[in-house]
Structures are given as structure tokens and as C-alpha cells.
Design a protein around this motif. Structure first.
Motif, short mmCIF file in Angstrom:
data_model
loop_
_atom_site.label_atom_id
_atom_site.label_comp_id
_atom_site.label_asym_id
_atom_site.label_seq_id
_atom_site.Cartn_x
_atom_site.Cartn_y
_atom_site.Cartn_z
N ALA A 1 1.00 -0.77 0.29
CA ALA A 1 -0.02 -0.51 0.04
C ALA A 1 0.58 1.01 -0.27
O ALA A 1 0.68 1.64 -0.61
CB ALA A 1 -0.90 0.05 1.01
N VAL A 2 1.72 1.43 1.37
CA VAL A 2 2.71 2.41 0.97
C VAL A 2 3.32 3.06 -0.47
O VAL A 2 3.64 4.14 -0.83
CB VAL A 2 4.07 1.96 1.95
N GLY A 3 3.85 1.37 -1.25
CA GLY A 3 4.25 2.17 -2.57
C GLY A 3 3.53 2.41 -3.39
O GLY A 3 4.14 3.01 -4.46
N LEU B 1 -0.09 7.31 8.58
CA LEU B 1 1.23 6.48 8.01
C LEU B 1 1.70 7.11 9.38
O LEU B 1 2.72 6.54 9.89
CB LEU B 1 1.08 7.05 6.66
N GLU B 2 1.64 8.56 10.13
CA GLU B 2 2.74 8.10 11.49
C GLU B 2 1.88 6.98 12.36
O GLU B 2 3.12 6.85 12.95
CB GLU B 2 1.85 9.19 11.52
N THR B 3 0.96 6.74 12.79
CA THR B 3 0.75 5.80 13.90
C THR B 3 1.36 4.56 13.36
O THR B 3 1.46 3.29 14.26
CB THR B 3 -1.00 5.52 13.81
N TRP C 1 11.94 2.04 3.79
CA TRP C 1 12.07 2.32 2.69
C TRP C 1 11.43 2.93 1.63
O TRP C 1 11.63 3.91 1.15
CB TRP C 1 12.93 1.22 2.65
N LYS C 2 10.03 2.83 1.76
CA LYS C 2 8.95 3.28 0.69
C LYS C 2 8.94 4.39 1.36
O LYS C 2 8.40 5.14 0.39
CB LYS C 2 8.21 2.38 0.63
N LEU C 3 8.39 4.32 2.18
CA LEU C 3 7.99 5.97 2.64
C LEU C 3 9.22 6.77 2.53
O LEU C 3 8.54 8.34 2.37
CB LEU C 3 8.03 5.14 4.78
N ASN C 4 10.03 6.29 2.88
CA ASN C 4 10.95 7.63 2.58
C ASN C 4 11.66 7.85 1.23
O ASN C 4 11.28 9.00 0.91
CB ASN C 4 12.87 6.98 3.21
#
Length: 884
Positions: free
Chosen positions: A769-771, A783-785, A815-818
Motif C-alpha cells: 500500500a505504501v508503495g 501513516l504516523e500511527t 524504505w518506501k515511505l522514505n
């Protein structure tokens, strides 16, 4: 109140009194008033983690009650491993002196002495007492020296010893290496030498100069010291193999001494410990010195291992089998074909003798039926490994040579069934190495099989199994089938042989056209176990498919099943296992009967109502749901997705409706299969989204809290794997859906679930999902949670089963969030780690994420390092709440 746990106190005298009462409650037949055994145990476990326990236990060591003294020594050992941070550094020397004083006293209990010695050893590592060996030897108290130095190496290496800095452990290990010559020069006992050789990488030249080897060789002659002497010699061989150049001097000293041992006398001894011990030495000698064996012919080494293999007792002979596996592998790895063949030729006499011995070990005992279940299991296990060793011989000598050797043992005339069965089993094991044009032994054996005694189940079982393994050979020589097929058919009637016979028939059907005869056999009303029937049905499907006569036989295969199933569903007394068997049969037909797409579609259409009625009758049975979903999966893949499209809506409807009233996770798995097969086709995207939305709403309906998640871990796993596939195969539809934020919220709860598969499923979804989410929509998701939960998992406050795996991991999500929101991620992580992680490790992790030049593998390594550091600090902070 006996139901209330008394509070702990920092008052030493009061805490000592309560601990003594608790110990009396645990160990006395009549607990003191107000105490129960369970209450006392809880109190003592809590006490062990307190700082006051140091002083209380020191006082308890002077007690006259041995149970009290042992508890104190045990607690001090645990605290020296885990809770040293509770004490100021300047107090450690006085604690060490107190423990040494206690150990020097006369004590009746050796277990207390051992615990005190372990406490001193653990404390020595914690306080970097690197001069411990010279200091103890200087006391000239040899009993004290032996007790502490015996346990010191293992304590230093123990993963239960929590250190704030792992370099402390390596510093102590280096000190032990430097002091090892002092230890090996002393007559401190074989047990002590064993511990040092096992845990301390002693330079081999020190061992050469020591008295260890000669002392062990001499100790072999005494029954009292033989066992530990064997342990030392085996450890020397294991830790100092011949392929390491630095070990050559030690090898040159040790090898001739071991070859000079009285092998013949030992292996014929009536003492099983002697036989076992010498087999251990010679087997380890062969494995550790394989480089010598494979450089030049080392007949002395191989010959001694061979003698161990040839002894009569199978349990001892089986210890050597791993050597022969490694021996074959090492010879095969020799690059020069010429040199390899020279060595094989040199060792051929040994290998032929090995074959002779293995055939004897394969023979069943005379009174097989009298063996216990455990002994029978051990016997079958040993035969399995012997079969592997026969294959190892084929790798070196070739199948034909091995077959000839086995054939030379074939009794003629047959005198006992055990020797015949052993030859059959051996021939079965080497079938991969026998060509289909072999005509010297196999024709005679295949002709003999129908003439064997019919009333010996083990012999008949092995004969059936051998027939199946040589199906390719029989395909080239079909004239033998007219006698072998009736033999297999008759064997199906014997419960002990039915499994081997059914598998053999299936293997024959995979190589030979037997359609009509096998279909007649299957429909003849055989009374066999379901698994055996399924093997036969698979064979029928395979042979009909090979003959391209599916259309001719389809009705005769399928129609009886459908008629029977229909009648069973209309009988309210039909048990679950009967319905389950019908689904299993249909699954076999779908998997192995290679029908055209139209026929398969028609078969599934006609079966659909029967499947629905079956699962509706037993809605809560997991196995039926799983079997039905497996059937749908195989039907879809056998037909291919485009051809199965007419049934797509029915399939997704089954997933949604069946899951709605059953809450069974296999329907979520089936939905994942639908996404995999149709997710990349835009024509199906909206319908797939409708499906997953309905599945999610049903799941949200009964997963209302963490307690519900705990009760349904399989649903959590399959839900998130399903949604993860949706994100990977058709992400646009789900990222634009209002369902996605709810899935994130659900995943936040799922991350708290301490279940490996459920946790991995959750991580798989989050990474996918993040990707795929759009940078501009990040604010819509919690996302913070998610990041806060990930940080708690890394520091050990939440489960962390997937740190850096390829598909769904903490490192992958970060890594993907970054790549999408580096600055917010940095802030979220910094906030989440405040007070949770050591400052330096926190900064290192944040720096590694900010380093744009760092690749994914380097970041993974940083996450692992952070995790390890946090785990170490957490253990140091918490200590150990249980006695070790």
C-alpha cells in the motif's frame, strides 16, 4: 489475605523474612499461614528482578537450608547475567570477592557450587576481569580454579549473558585465548579441557604442545574417564578440521594416535558405550579429515569408518552414514575428472564392502511384529538413510555396478523373505541410476515378484513400491505387466500394502497407457482408504490424458461421482467426511484429467450447486472450506483465466457470500487467487474492487477489537494478503477507494497481533500500500500511527516477525515511505522513538535513512543493527524474570 500478593520492600531484613516464608511455602509440605505455593512462586519470581535481591541472596547463602542456599545461588547467577546494571560499578569487586569466599567454603551440594561458579564467571565477563585465569591460578586453590574455569568459557559465549557492549564479550574471549596455554598445562580435568576446546578458539600449536591429546588417549582405557575423553577427542576433530592450513601441525600429531587405537577390540566389545564411543571418534575423524581423504588415497581413515558401518548393530552403524554422503560429495567436487576417477577406483573396494554391509542393515529382524512403535519408527528411519547412502554409492560407482553388487546378494533359491525384501528395497532406492535398457537383473526380478509368498506384508509392500519406481523401465518392457498388474490389484485388498500398490499404479499410469484396465479397476468397488483411492483416481486421470481419450471416458469418470454426491446431499444423515471425500475426488479429476476448457467449464457448472450445498450444510468446517477453495483454484488455473471468465462472477459471489456466513479464511485466499489471475485485466477491476470491499466489510463486522483479531489470526493473515495482492495487481482502484484508509486502521490493530503469519500478512499489505499510494494523498492515511507501531516493533514492544524480508517487512515499509515523504517520516520516527530507544542507536538509524547514497541492502543492515541494539538494551533494562 492468601489471595493477595505481599508487597516487596527495600528493607533488607523484611524482604529476607518474606523470601524465607515464600521458600518455605514452595518447599515445605505445609505452607506458612497466609501463603500458598502459587502465591509464593509468584512472589519469588518478582523478587529475583529487584535490586534488593543482591543483598538478600548474599545473606541467604549462609542459611542452613539447602533449598534456600540453592535459590540464592540460582538468583545470583541470573542477576550476574542480566541485572549487573542495578549495581554501581565500584561495588562489583566486593561482590566478586564475596562470591569467591562463598565458593571456597565447604559445601555438601555440588549444584550450589556450580551455580556460584557460574555467577562468578558471568560477573567476570560483565566487569572485564580479563586476568581471571592468572588470578585464580595464583590462589593455588585448585578446587576453586576448577569450578570457575570449567564454566567460564560457556558463560562468556552464552546468549543469556546480556552485555551493554558486545565488545566486552570479545575482549574476554581474547583474554581466554591468551590464557589458554596456562589452562592446558595444568591437570585440571578432561571436562574442563572439553569446555575450553568447545568455546575458546585455542591456537592449534598450543594444543600440540599440551598434554591434552596424550591424556585423552590414556583416559580411553578407563571406564570412568572414557566417555569424556571421547567427547574431547571428537571436539578436537570437529573444531580443527584438516582443510585449515593452520591446523596441519595438530592434524599430524593427532591422526597417527587415533589410527593406532585398538579398533578391532573396541568394535567387538560387549560394552555398548565402548562401541558407540569408538564409532563417534572414527566417524568424526573421517568427516573432519575429508580433505586428506580426497587429496590422496587414505585407506586407513576410510577403512576405519567402514569398519564402524559394518558392525552388526544398526544403531551404531547409522552414525557413519553422513560421512559417506559427504565423502561422495567431496569426490564429486574434484575438478579434474581424471583425478576424481583415480580416487574412486582406489576406494572402490571400500564402497563394494559398504554395499554388502548396507544390505545386511536393511534386513528386517525376524520378529518384526514384536517391535514397539518407537522401535519400528527408528527402523524405518534408518532404512531411509541407508537408501540415501546407496544413492551416494551410485553417484561414485554408477547404477549398473551397484545393481550388480545387490544382485549378487539375491538368494537363490529363496530361503528367507528378509534378504529378498532388503534387495528389493535397495533396488528401489537406486532406480534413478538404472537405465531403461538394463536386462541382466531387472527381468529376472520382475518375473519373480508374482511368485513371492503372498502372506508377507512387508515383502509385498516393498515389491509394490519397487514396481512403481521402475515404471519407466516397464514402459520399455511391457510384457511384464500382464503378471504385475494383477499382483498390484490383489495388493490393494491388503490394508498393509494398499498404499504402496496404489502409488505404484499411479506411477505406472504416468508412463504407460492403461486407461481401460485402470478405469475398470477403479470402478470395481474396491474398499480402500480415501488416500489410496485418490492415488488410483489420479492414475486413471493421468493415463486417460496420456491416451488422449478424455472425451471417451469423461462421463464414466465423473457421472458416478455426481450421482453419488447428489444422493448423499439429499440424505440428512450423511456425515461430513463423506461429503469431504467427494470434493477431494473432484479436485483430483480437475487437476489431473486434461480435459478441454469447455468440458471443464461444464463440469464446474454442474458441480457448483453441489459445492454450495455442501459448504452450506457444514458452514463452520474449516477443512471443507479449504478443500472447496482448493478445487476452485485448480479449476481456474487448469482452464486458464480467459477461458474461465464466464464463471468469474459466480466465483467472486462464492467468495463473498460463503465468507459472509462462514467467516472462514480459505474464501479470502480464493479471492486472492482471483486477483492474481484477473487483476491486471481492466475489464475485471471494478468487480474485483466490489469483491474485496464486500469481504472487508464482512471482516470489519466481526473483527471489532484486538481480542477478536487474536481469535481469528488466519482471517487477519488472508485478509491482508488479499488486499496486498489488490495493491500489487490493480492498485489504482483501491488507492482511490474509501476502503483503503479503513484497511490502514485495521492494519494498525493487526500489527499488535503476536502471530507470525498474521503479522507477515499485515506487513505485506502495508508495504504494498505504501508503495502505491500517491504522495499528495498521504494525509488521508494514518501513516504516523503506522510508523509509531513500526518503531515499537523494532524496539521490542510489539511483535516483529519480518524485519527485512523481501515481501512485506518493517525495513521495506520505511524504505518506501522514505521515497515518498522523507521529511515527515524522519519526524514521525524521531517522535516515536523518543524514550523508546538509546539516543545513539536512534541517531544512527535516522542517519542511515537520510543517507541518500545508501542502497536498500545497506539500509536493511542498519535496521537489523538497530533492532539488535534495542533488544540488547531492553534485556539489560528488564533483566530476566525467570530462573535459568
Amino acid at each position: 489475605n492468601p489471595q493477595e500478593l505481599p508487597p516487596h520492600t527495600d528493607n533488607v531484613e523484611e524482604e529476607l523474612r518474606r523470601v524465607q516464608l515464600a521458600l518455605s511455602a514452595v518447599f515445605s509440605p505445609a505452607p506458612p499461614p497466609g501463603w500458598s505455593r502459587e502465591l509464593a512462586n509468584t512472589y519469588l519470581v518478582q523478587f529475583q528482578s529487584l535490586a534488593v535481591a543482591w543483598i538478600v541472596c548474599d545473606l541467604l547463602l549462609t542459611s542452613q537450608d539447602l533449598n534456600h542456599v540453592f535459590f540464592a545461588a540460582q538468583t545470583l547467577h541470573t542477576k550476574c547475567r542480566t541485572d549487573v546494571s542495578q549495581l554501581p560499578p565500584e561495588s562489583l569487586p566486593s561482590l566478586r570477592e564475596s562470591l569467591l569466599t562463598q565458593l571456597s567454603k565447604e559445601m555438601a551440594s555440588p549444584v550450589v557450587k556450580t551455580r556460584l561458579a557460574m555467577s562468578i564467571a558471568a560477573l567476570a565477563v560483565q566487569m572485564s576481569w580479563t586476568s581471571i585465569v592468572t588470578d585464580l591460578l595464583g590462589t593455588r586453590n585448585m578446587a576453586l580454579v576448577q569450578h570457575v574455569l570449567l564454566v567460564l568459557p560457556e558463560e562468556c559465549a552464552s546468549d543469556r549473558l546480556y552485555l551493554s557492549d558486545e565488545n566486552t564479550r570479545y575482549k574476554m574471549r581474547d583474554a581466554l585465548i591468551e590464557s589458554s596455554h596456562l589452562v592446558l598445562q595444568q591437570e585440571l580435568g578432561l571436562e574442563l579441557w572439553l569446555a575450553w576446546i568447545r568455546y575458546v578458539p585455542i591456537p592449534p600449536d598450543i594444543l600440540v604442545q599440551s598434554v591434552v591429546i596424550d591424556s585423552c588417549i590414556q583416559a580411553l582405557q578407563s571406564p570412568e574417564t572414557m566417555e569424556v575423553a571421547i567427547d574431547v577427542l571428537v571436539e578436537l576433530l570437529r573444531m580443527y578440521p584438516s582443510h585449515v592450513l593452520q591446523n596441519h601441525a595438530l592434524v599430524n600429531v593427532l591422526l597417527p594416535k587415533l589410527l593406532a587405537l585398538p579398533m578391532e577390540q573396541a568394535l567387538t566389545s560387549d560394552d555398548e558405550d565402548v562401541v558407540r564411543g569408538y564409532c563417534r571418534i572414527m566417524t568424526e575423524l573421517g568427516e573432519s579429515y575429508l580433505s586428506i581423504v580426497c587429496e590422496n588415497p587414505a585407506h586407513a581413515i576410510v577403512g576405519r569408518v567402514l569398519k564402524c558401518t559394518l558392525i552388526q548393530e544398526r544403531v551404531f552403524a547409522s552414525m557413519t552414514l553422513h560421512f559417506w554422503f559427504r565423502f561422495a560429495g567431496e569426490l564429486e567436487n574434484i575438478a579434474s575428472l581424471r583425478r576424481r576417477q583415480e580416487l574412486v577406483d582406489s576406494y572402490t573396494p571400500h564402497l563394494l564392502q559398504l554395499l554388502d554391509g548396507l544390505l545386511k542393515h536393511l534386513q528386517y529382524p525376524q520378529h518384526l511384529h514384536e517391535l514397539s512403535a518407537d522401535r519400528t519408527d527408528d527402523l524405518h528411519r534408518d532404512r531411509y538413510y541407508i537408501g540415501d547412502t546407496l544413492e551416494d554409492c551410485c553417484r561414485l560407482l554408477g547404477g549398473h555396478t551397484v545393481l550388480l553388487r545387490i544382485g549378487s546378494h539375491f538368494p537363490n533359491p529363496i530361503q528367507d523373505w528378509q534378504s529378498v525384501e532388503a534387495c528389493f528395497f535397495a533396488i528401489q532406492c537406486i532406480h534413478r541410476y538404472i537405465p531403461n535398457d538394463e536386462m541382466q537383473y531387472l527381468p529376472r526380478i520382475m518375473t519373480l515378484i508374482p511368485q513371492l509368498p503372498p502372506d508377507v506384508p512387508p515383502l509385498r509392500f516393498t515389491a509394490c513400491a519397487m514396481i512403481g519406481k521402475y515404471a519407466p523401465w516397464l514402459a520399455a518392457h511391457p510384457d511384464h505387466l500382464h503378471s504385475l498388474l494383477p499382483y498390484l490389484a490383489d495388493s490393494l485388498k491388503l490394508p498393509e500394502c494398499a498404499r504402496a500398490a496404489s502409488v505404484a499404479i499411479k506411477e505406472l499410469c504416468d508412463c504407460i497407457s492403461l486407461g481401460d484396465s485402470m478405469l475398470s479397476l477403479y470402478n470395481s468397488g474396491l474398499q480402500v482408504e480415501l488416500q489410496d483411492e485418490l492415488e488410483l483416481l489420479e492414475g486413471v486421470c493421468r493415463t486417460v490424458s496420456r491416451e488422449n481419450t478424455v472425451n471417451k471416458h469423461l462421463a464414466s469418470i465423473v457421472q458416478p461421482l455426481g450421482n453419488r454426491w447428489h444422493a448423499e446431499l439429499h440424505d440428512s444423515n450423511t456425515p461430513l467426511k463423506v461429503i469431504l471425500a467427494e470434493v477431494e475426488r473432484l479436485t483430483v479429476i480437475v487437476r489431473f484429467l486434461k480435459m478441454d476448457s469447455a468440458s471443464l467449464l461444464e463440469l464446474m457448472r454442474s458441480s457448483w450447486q453441489l459445492l454450495d450445498l455442501s459448504t452450506q450444510r457444514f458452514p463452520r468446517d474449516f477443512r471443507l472450506a479449504e478443500t472447496a477453495c482448493r478445487l476452485h483454484k485448480h479449476a481456474l488455473r487448469a482452464c486458464t483465466a480467459p477461458c474461465y471468465a464466464p464463471l468469474f462472477d459466480s466465483l467472486t459471489k462464492t467468495c463473498v457470500e460463503s465468507f459472509e456466513w462462514s467467516h472462514q479464511s480459505p474464501y479470502l485466499y480464493l479471492a486472492s487467487i482471483c486477483i492474481t489471475e484477473y487483476g491486471r485485466d481492466p475489464a475485471f477491476t471494478s468487480r474485483l474492487l466490489d469483491m474485496v470491499n464486500a469481504l472487508a466489510q464482512t471482516t470489519f463486522g466481526f473483527l471489532q477489537s484486538l481480542e477478536h483479531f487474536i481469535l481469528h489470526p488466519d482471517v487477519v493473515e488472508e485478509l491482508f494478503y488479499c488486499m496486498g495482492r489488490m495493491m500489487n495487481y490493480c492498485p489504482a482502484s483501491l488507492t482511490a477507494s474509501p476502503l483503503l484508509p479503513s484497511l490502514f486502521q485495521c492494519a494498525v490493530v493487526g500489527m499488535q497481533l503476536d502471530h507470525r503469519d498474521a503479522n507477515r500478512g499485515t506487513m505485506n499489505f502495508l508495504e504494498a500500500a505504501v508503495g502505491n499510494i500517491d504522495v499528495n494523498s498521504i494525509a488521508h492515511f494514518p501513516l504516523e500511527t503506522v510508523v509509531s507501531q513500526l518503531m515499537k516493533a523494532l524496539v521490542g514492544e510489539l511483535p516483529a516477525y519480518s524485519i527485512d524480508s523481501r515481501s512485506g517487512s518493517i525495513a521495506g515499509i520505511l524504505w518506501k515511505l522514505n521515497t515518498k515523504c522523507p521529511q515527515p517520516l524522519h519526524q514521525w520516527m524521531s517522535t516515536a522513538l523518543e524514550g523508546l530507544a538509546p539516543a545513539q542507536e536512534k541517531q544512527d538509524l535516522l542517519h542511515s535513512l537520510a543517507a541518500t547514497s545508501q542502497n536498500r541492502e545497506e539500509f536493511n543492515a542498519s535496521v537489523r543493527a538497530f533492532r539488535s541494539a534495542c533488544e540488547r538494551h531492553r534485556k539489560l533494562a528488564q533483566g530476566s524474570s525467570l530462573p535459568s
